[in-house]
Design a protein around this motif. Structure first.
Motif, PDB file in Angstrom:
ATOM      1  N   ASP A  57      58.279 -53.754  99.028  1.00 46.03           N
ATOM      2  CA  ASP A  57      58.217 -52.724  98.711  1.00 46.03           C
ATOM      3  C   ASP A  57      56.937 -53.686  97.976  1.00 46.03           C
ATOM      4  O   ASP A  57      56.743 -54.143  99.262  1.00 46.03           O
ATOM      5  CB  ASP A  57      58.657 -53.072  96.717  1.00 46.03           C
ATOM      6  CG  ASP A  57      58.790 -54.107  96.833  1.00 46.03           C
ATOM      7  OD1 ASP A  57      58.837 -55.383  97.580  1.00 46.03           O
ATOM      8  OD2 ASP A  57      59.549 -54.584  95.344  1.00 46.03           O
ATOM      9  N   GLU A  58      55.735 -53.237  96.992  1.00 46.63           N
ATOM     10  CA  GLU A  58      55.087 -53.880  96.604  1.00 46.63           C
ATOM     11  C   GLU A  58      54.802 -55.450  96.678  1.00 46.63           C
ATOM     12  O   GLU A  58      53.674 -55.848  97.229  1.00 46.63           O
ATOM     13  CB  GLU A  58      54.071 -53.025  95.450  1.00 46.63           C
ATOM     14  CG  GLU A  58      55.344 -52.921  94.063  1.00 46.63           C
ATOM     15  CD  GLU A  58      54.538 -52.315  93.199  1.00 46.63           C
ATOM     16  OE1 GLU A  58      53.536 -52.344  92.967  1.00 46.63           O
ATOM     17  OE2 GLU A  58      55.024 -52.997  91.858  1.00 46.63           O
ATOM     18  N   GLU A  59      55.581 -55.735  96.542  1.00 45.29           N
ATOM     19  CA  GLU A  59      55.616 -57.729  96.146  1.00 45.29           C
ATOM     20  C   GLU A  59      55.444 -57.907  97.547  1.00 45.29           C
ATOM     21  O   GLU A  59      54.921 -59.222  97.361  1.00 45.29           O
ATOM     22  CB  GLU A  59      57.038 -57.746  95.702  1.00 45.29           C
ATOM     23  CG  GLU A  59      56.904 -57.529  94.824  1.00 45.29           C
ATOM     24  CD  GLU A  59      57.652 -58.421  92.574  1.00 45.29           C
ATOM     25  OE1 GLU A  59      58.595 -59.245  93.741  1.00 45.29           O
ATOM     26  OE2 GLU A  59      57.870 -58.244  92.273  1.00 45.29           O
ATOM     27  N   ALA A  60      55.557 -57.198  98.519  1.00 47.13           N
ATOM     28  CA  ALA A  60      55.556 -57.629 100.318  1.00 47.13           C
ATOM     29  C   ALA A  60      53.878 -57.523 100.761  1.00 47.13           C
ATOM     30  O   ALA A  60      53.516 -58.405 101.452  1.00 47.13           O
ATOM     31  CB  ALA A  60      56.434 -57.056 101.185  1.00 47.13           C
ATOM     32  N   TYR A  61      53.131 -57.111  99.444  1.00 51.66           N
ATOM     33  CA  TYR A  61      52.012 -56.859 100.160  1.00 51.66           C
ATOM     34  C   TYR A  61      51.086 -57.105  99.445  1.00 51.66           C
ATOM     35  O   TYR A  61      51.373 -57.409  97.903  1.00 51.66           O
ATOM     36  CB  TYR A  61      51.555 -54.763 100.355  1.00 51.66           C
ATOM     37  CG  TYR A  61      52.280 -54.233 100.878  1.00 51.66           C
ATOM     38  CD1 TYR A  61      52.123 -53.886 102.734  1.00 51.66           C
ATOM     39  CD2 TYR A  61      53.792 -54.426 100.532  1.00 51.66           C
ATOM     40  CE1 TYR A  61      52.960 -53.302 103.109  1.00 51.66           C
ATOM     41  CE2 TYR A  61      54.887 -53.172 101.345  1.00 51.66           C
ATOM     42  CZ  TYR A  61      54.178 -53.003 102.876  1.00 51.66           C
ATOM     43  OH  TYR A  61      54.647 -52.036 104.648  1.00 51.66           O
ATOM     44  N   GLU A  62      49.952 -57.657  99.697  1.00 48.36           N
ATOM     45  CA  GLU A  62      48.540 -57.788  98.719  1.00 48.36           C
ATOM     46  C   GLU A  62      47.821 -56.654  98.164  1.00 48.36           C
ATOM     47  O   GLU A  62      47.092 -55.795  99.079  1.00 48.36           O
ATOM     48  CB  GLU A  62      47.564 -59.167  99.806  1.00 48.36           C
ATOM     49  CG  GLU A  62      47.217 -59.654  98.975  1.00 48.36           C
ATOM     50  CD  GLU A  62      46.629 -61.063 100.460  1.00 48.36           C
ATOM     51  OE1 GLU A  62      45.486 -60.475  99.816  1.00 48.36           O
ATOM     52  OE2 GLU A  62      46.954 -61.684 100.793  1.00 48.36           O
ATOM     53  N   ILE A  63      47.483 -56.706  97.189  1.00 45.86           N
ATOM     54  CA  ILE A  63      47.060 -55.396  97.060  1.00 45.86           C
ATOM     55  C   ILE A  63      45.878 -55.792  95.353  1.00 45.86           C
ATOM     56  O   ILE A  63      46.302 -56.273  94.672  1.00 45.86           O
ATOM     57  CB  ILE A  63      48.344 -54.261  96.271  1.00 45.86           C
ATOM     58  CG1 ILE A  63      49.065 -54.237  96.707  1.00 45.86           C
ATOM     59  CG2 ILE A  63      47.363 -52.597  95.532  1.00 45.86           C
ATOM     60  CD1 ILE A  63      50.139 -53.747  96.431  1.00 45.86           C
ATOM     61  N   ASN A  64      45.173 -55.084  96.067  1.00 48.09           N
ATOM     62  CA  ASN A  64      43.396 -55.726  95.075  1.00 48.09           C
ATOM     63  C   ASN A  64      42.923 -54.360  95.175  1.00 48.09           C
ATOM     64  O   ASN A  64      42.933 -52.863  95.705  1.00 48.09           O
ATOM     65  CB  ASN A  64      43.146 -56.443  95.871  1.00 48.09           C
ATOM     66  CG  ASN A  64      42.289 -56.689  97.476  1.00 48.09           C
ATOM     67  OD1 ASN A  64      41.762 -55.314  96.973  1.00 48.09           O
ATOM     68  ND2 ASN A  64      42.454 -57.485  97.663  1.00 48.09           N
TER      69      ASN A  64
END
Ligand code: GP9
Ligand code: MN
Length: 418
Positions: free
Chosen positions: A151-158
């Motif tokens: 889910d989103e926690e597996a990704y680096e999102i900025n």
């Protein structure tokens, strides 16, 4: 109990048959990479806007000899949108006519695709850069027996790599590949894209084609984000090749549901160069792209037969060489000849080989001409009606699917794996 018997009998007589598909086992032991392509409708395929091709990669993919492309494939979702499409694909059951089955019946027992393929030692994972509880996915993925949810926690999102709903599709695929490479094989992986989502926001730097020019900003901005998704999928193919994953996988691409609602029909009629969007056109606009790409296969083609999301589960299981005699589902393997002659939409509308039925009117599928109206459909002359018998069958099928879900009836079935 009796309700379950009704369902089983219906499925045995109406849905299933003994015909084995020519593609049975073609993907046995291969990885499956399933791409749920957000909000893409088939009307953009092989089309241009402002003289620019909208989906150059997918258009080329259609012509590729390793690809089966279904040009009359319908989404069958309702209010549950993406989650409905996931539900249909995993279970080959219909979603509900109101609400999202992912929310309302997330405690049920199912016999979902990720669970079934465990008999062939498949590992399964979902990749989606959003909050894990959105659409109650965290619960439903567990019920469906997915092994992992990136889910989103597996990704680096900025700020720089996100737009609209979140992580941009190109960054999403790029960041996914390292996880994919480390999965146990064979795997079944589901990728759910996000950028081509209402309201279709996109940064200038990501815009390869210009928006359309109509009174609907939604439709106008749709084309550049569809193009962006097309490019992101192309890049994903390249990443898969570089990672050495391409050859041993099959890649499925499916539109989850429509992106442009009937509210934009004035602009849509302008784009399609039609005087108006009739109810018949509105149904035809519910077609979404469906691709099955099998590297090295060489026998792909464009398939015009009607098809729908309900058909995906048995099709994929058979391609993986899995017998479905004990399973309960409402779709057909798309590679057999002897299939149901209709695709049921959730509201009881349907598309059959010959007809399109909607708003109480029966249309000729070939040309959109009115064949029957409500008055001669719902009267005593119904026996002479061409659409009425299919309409009744569709209603029956939807209600049996509902019974399974409302009664949580699958918990009483012994599917007897292995
Ligand atoms: C949200 C994404 C979009 O995670 O899948 O959902 P939708 O609004 O299309 O159902
Ligand atoms: Mn969606």
């Amino acid at each position: 109990d009796n309700e379950l018997k009704d369902v089983e009998e219906y499925i045995d007589t109406i849905i299933k048959n003994d015909e084995q598909s020519e593609l049975f086992g073609v993907a046995e032991g291969k990885n499956v990479i399933f791409i749920s392509a957000e909000s893409i409708q088939s009307f953009v395929i092989n089309e241009e806007v402002n003289g620019q091709e909208i989906t150059p990669f997918m258009n080329r993919l259609i012509d590729d000899e390793d690809t089966y492309y279904f040009e009359n494939f319908y989404h069958q979702t309702e209010q549950g949108k993406t989650s409905d499409s996931e539900f249909i694909v995993e279970n080959s059951l219909y979603p509900l006519s109101r609400g999202a089955v992912y929310f309302t019946h997330g405690q049920n027992e199912y016999h979902a695709l990720p669970e079934i393929i465990k008999q062939k030692d498949y590992y399964s994972a979902v990749f989606h850069a959003n909050n894990r509880s959105f659409w109650n996915r965290d619960q439903m993925y567990e019920v469906a027996n997915y092994d992992h949810f990136f889910d989103e926690e597996a990704y680096e999102i900025n700020d720089t790599n996100s737009v609209g709903w979140g992580l941009k599709d190109k960054d999403y695929f790029e960041q996914s590949i390292k996880y994919l490479q480390n999965l146990e094989e064979p795997f079944y992986s589901k990728f759910i894209t996000l950028t081509n989502h209402f309201p279709f926001e996109l940064d200038d730097e990501d815009r390869s084609i210009e928006p359309y020019n109509s009174n609907s900003n939604t439709l106008n901005n749709y084309f550049p984000t569809v193009r962006y998704m097309d490019e992101s999928i192309e890049e994903f193919f390249t990443l898969l090749e570089e990672a050495g994953l391409y050859e041993d996988s099959i890649i499925v691409i499916m539109g989850d549901h429509d992106g442009i609602s009937a509210n934009h029909n004035k602009a849509m009629s302008m784009f399609l160069e039609k005087e108006e969007i009739t109810p018949y056109d509105q149904i035809q606009l519910q077609r979404v792209p469906f691709f099955i790409h099998i590297p090295g296969h060489g026998e792909g083609r464009v398939i015009s037969d009607i098809a729908g999301q309900i058909d995906v589960k048995p099709t994929l299981l058979h391609m993986l060489g899995i017998d479905t005699a004990n399973d309960l589902y409402f779709g057909n393997d798309l590679f057999i000849e002897d299939r149901k002659e209709y695709i049921a939409l959730r509201n009881g509308d349907f598309i059959s080989d010959d007809f399109v039925y909607t708003t109480g009117v029966c249309y000729d599928r070939a040309n959109g001409e009115v064949i029957e109206t409500e008055s001669n459909l719902d009267t005593d002359s119904a026996t002479e009606s061409v659409c009425q018998p299919i309409k009744e069958q569709v209603e029956k099928e939807l209600s049996l699917s509902d019974k399974l879900i409302y009664g949580d009836l699958l918990r009483f079935v012994n599917f007897d794996e292995e």
